[in-house]
Write an enzyme that holds these catalytic residues in place. Structure first.
Site, PDB file in Angstrom:
ATOM      1  N   THR A  39       0.811  -1.222   0.000  1.00 51.10           N
ATOM      2  CA  THR A  39       0.000   0.000   0.000  1.00 51.10           C
ATOM      3  C   THR A  39       0.845   1.274   0.000  1.00 51.10           C
ATOM      4  OG1 THR A  39      -0.118   0.107   2.432  1.00 51.10           O
ATOM      5  CG2 THR A  39      -1.827  -1.166   1.276  1.00 51.10           C
ATOM      6  N   CYS A  96       2.220   2.989   9.465  1.00 46.36           N
ATOM      7  CA  CYS A  96       1.268   3.164  10.560  1.00 46.36           C
ATOM      8  C   CYS A  96       1.940   3.062  11.926  1.00 46.36           C
ATOM      9  CB  CYS A  96       0.177   2.086  10.509  1.00 46.36           C
ATOM     10  SG  CYS A  96      -0.796   2.044   8.996  1.00 46.36           S
ATOM     11  N   CYS A 122      -2.626   1.129  15.180  1.00 40.00           N
ATOM     12  CA  CYS A 122      -3.579   1.437  14.111  1.00 40.00           C
ATOM     13  C   CYS A 122      -4.728   0.427  14.101  1.00 40.00           C
ATOM     14  CB  CYS A 122      -2.880   1.428  12.754  1.00 40.00           C
ATOM     15  SG  CYS A 122      -3.942   2.010  11.398  1.00 40.00           S
ATOM     16  N   ARG A 171      -7.038  -3.129   9.420  1.00 45.99           N
ATOM     17  CA  ARG A 171      -6.791  -4.570   9.380  1.00 45.99           C
ATOM     18  C   ARG A 171      -5.292  -4.833   9.273  1.00 45.99           C
ATOM     19  NH1 ARG A 171      -9.422  -8.814   4.999  1.00 45.99           N
ATOM     20  NH2 ARG A 171      -8.430 -10.717   5.824  1.00 45.99           N
ATOM     21  N   CYS A 184      -0.229   7.034   7.477  1.00 46.40           N
ATOM     22  CA  CYS A 184      -1.607   6.542   7.458  1.00 46.40           C
ATOM     23  C   CYS A 184      -2.573   7.680   7.819  1.00 46.40           C
ATOM     24  CB  CYS A 184      -1.748   5.391   8.449  1.00 46.40           C
ATOM     25  SG  CYS A 184      -3.438   4.797   8.673  1.00 46.40           S
ATOM     26  N   CYS A 210      -4.482   6.380  11.535  1.00 49.32           N
ATOM     27  CA  CYS A 210      -3.819   6.415  12.849  1.00 49.32           C
ATOM     28  C   CYS A 210      -2.904   7.626  13.023  1.00 49.32           C
ATOM     29  CB  CYS A 210      -3.035   5.130  13.099  1.00 49.32           C
ATOM     30  SG  CYS A 210      -1.598   4.904  12.014  1.00 49.32           S
ATOM     31  N   ASP A 266      17.671  16.879  50.634  1.00 46.23           N
ATOM     32  CA  ASP A 266      16.277  17.279  50.801  1.00 46.23           C
ATOM     33  C   ASP A 266      15.692  16.649  52.066  1.00 46.23           C
ATOM     34  OD1 ASP A 266      13.710  18.400  49.327  1.00 46.23           O
ATOM     35  OD2 ASP A 266      13.194  16.400  50.070  1.00 46.23           O
TER      36      ASP A 266
END
Length: 484
Positions: free
Chosen positions: A40, A44, A48, A51, A75, A78, A441
């Site tokens: 693709t 991501c 995300c 799928r 993406c 996301c 302290d």
């Protein structure tokens, strides 16, 4: 098992761990690595909701800049640009901050940090697998994308805020990288109106005890400058001569804080975001810190009852240094009262309207020559403040380039009235040094003492040796142990 190149997967990342994290959508890994899908061309966050792709189509990258540099696009579901920032080595973090926020060249960067140009390039190649210039370019693109899709700022303002110097070049770079112009991206996101206020999400990795953070700041809020409600932190800000304000609140059902802000000079936006992230310690690796400190049984008990305690930072190092000096050997309430009186007498007005805030803390220039009379300070404390303001006005770069606690302590304790407690508290909260440790302290001493057996500072430092490099967090847990 798929074999990955060095560019695709940094040696610190384990493919099997990454696969398990992305399949389970484990929020603890959000921002630690990014998943790119070959089929693709998209990358991501591991959380995300899309799928999950098949493992043979996946490539893992340690940071978003690497994924984007390899040609993958973020993406749109996301939003990788909104992931929590990486936990980087201190040296690298300071270099990237100056490179991106200040727009320094490699030569200027090397000169600022007293390094060779070759060493700077080697550090970026080792950490990010790319040259400093390419890293800065992809950082600016990701910052711009965050503002385009997450705010209503005009595109021209986003251009300069993200660090670009030309609107035309900005539009070309965004189109070349993301396949659409800033205006097209803006229309798709629905952010098309101009507003004086900017709202943006700041992600973090859980756990995070937001109520504990608010309680800490609530005890120290300065009237007119800060206001802390049951669910929100607000304060006025001054940065490079520009005034403004911020509001920070938790986002329900998300591992993120919502930052709402207004500032006169919008080009300072990235610096504001960077300061807020440090102020609320959003980049801390809490599970790692917990695992390390829990080897000490005393700390382990407190951590079990108080998961998500972060290191409260500050907005401005000079403001905090004044407040640290005022806090020497007095209660939190007394120190806050004194700081409020100084702010009221010497501070400036907030130029942007806010319903609850109206004043800004005085700058080093405004306190230069201040007499501090009739405020409730002893002459000794007044003299210390005067020496400190004079020192700070001539040595501000010492804090901008801070790298070594021992060097800082040696330098500052030469100033009469500044001791190890002040330096370590300043480093701990003012400079967000996770290993700073105010060993003298009173709260630390009380927490570590058994019965009437009060430990010496030397003994406390020895006890804290195994806590390194997280002694500042150990200090917070010791303070908490006193209330349990």
């Amino acid at each position: 098992m798929t074999t990955f190149s060095t560019l695709q997967l940094h040696s610190m990342l384990n493919p099997q761990t990454c696969q398990q994290a992305r399949l389970s959508k484990d929020a603890r890994f959000d921002g630690k690595f990014f998943t790119a899908v070959v089929t693709t061309g998209i990358f991501c966050r591991p959380i995300c909701t899309a799928r999950a792709p098949k493992e043979e189509n996946v490539r893992y990258f340690e940071n978003a800049e690497q994924a984007q540099n390899a040609g993958y696009q973020p993406c749109k579901r996301c939003l990788p640009e909104l992931a929590p920032e990486q936990s980087l080595p201190v040296e690298i973090k300071r270099l990237t901050k100056s490179l991106v926020n200040e727009g320094l060249t490699v030569a200027e960067l090397a000169d600022k940090f007293d390094l060779s140009e070759r060493h700077v390039r080697r550090l970026f190649q080792k950490q990010f697998s790319m040259a400093p210039s390419k890293y800065a370019h992809h950082q600016r693109l990701l910052a711009a994308r965050k503002l385009i899709t997450g705010t209503s700022l005009p595109v021209s303002d986003i251009c300069f805020s993200a660090g670009f110097t030309s609107v035309r070049r900005f539009n070309e770079s965004v189109k070349a990288t993301y396949g659409e112009t800033p205006t097209q991206m803006r229309k798709r996101s629905g952010k098309i109106t101009r507003e004086s206020e900017i709202t943006i999400l700041l992600s973090y990795r859980p756990p995070f005890d937001w109520q504990a953070m608010l309680s800490f700041f609530r005890l120290r809020q300065l009237p007119g400058i800060e206001q802390v409600t049951d669910d929100k932190y607000m304060r006025s800000i001054t940065l490079d001569g520009s005034t403004g304000w911020i509001e920070v609140e938790e986002v329900p059902n998300k591992h993120a804080l919502k930052l709402t802000l207004a500032i006169e000079d919008i080009s300072l936006l990235n610096q504001v975001i960077s300061r807020v992230r440090a102020m609320f310690d959003l980049d801390a690796e809490m599970p790692l810190i917990h695992d390390h400190l829990s080897q000490d049984e005393l700390l382990a008990r407190v951590i079990r009852h108080n998961p998500g305690i972060r290191l409260p930072g500050c907005w401005d190092i000079f403001e905090f240094s004044i407040r640290a000096i005022l806090g020497q050997q007095v209660s939190v309430k007394a120190a806050t009262t004194l700081a409020g009186r100084i702010a009221s007498r010497y501070g400036g007005e907030l130029n942007l309207t806010h319903p609850s805030l109206h004043q800004c803390f005085p700058s080093v220039e405004q306190l230069h020559g201040a007499d501090y009379e009739n405020i409730g300070l002893t002459q000794t404390r007044i003299a210390t403040l005067k020496r400190w303001v004079e020192f700070f006005s001539n040595n501000a770069s010492l804090f901008d380039n801070y790298t070594d606690l021992a060097v800082l302590e040696k330098t500052l304790t030469d100033i009469k009235g500044i001791g190890p407690w002040t330096v370590n508290y300043l480093a701990m909260r003012g400079l967000s040094d996770p290993n700073a440790f105010p060993a003298s302290d009173l709260g630390v001493i009380k927490a570590l003492s058994v019965g009437d057996n009060r430990l010496s500072t030397k003994a406390i430092i020895a006890r804290a040796e195994p806590w390194q490099p997280w002694r500042a967090y150990a200090t917070l847990y010791l303070w908490l142990s006193l209330s349990q």
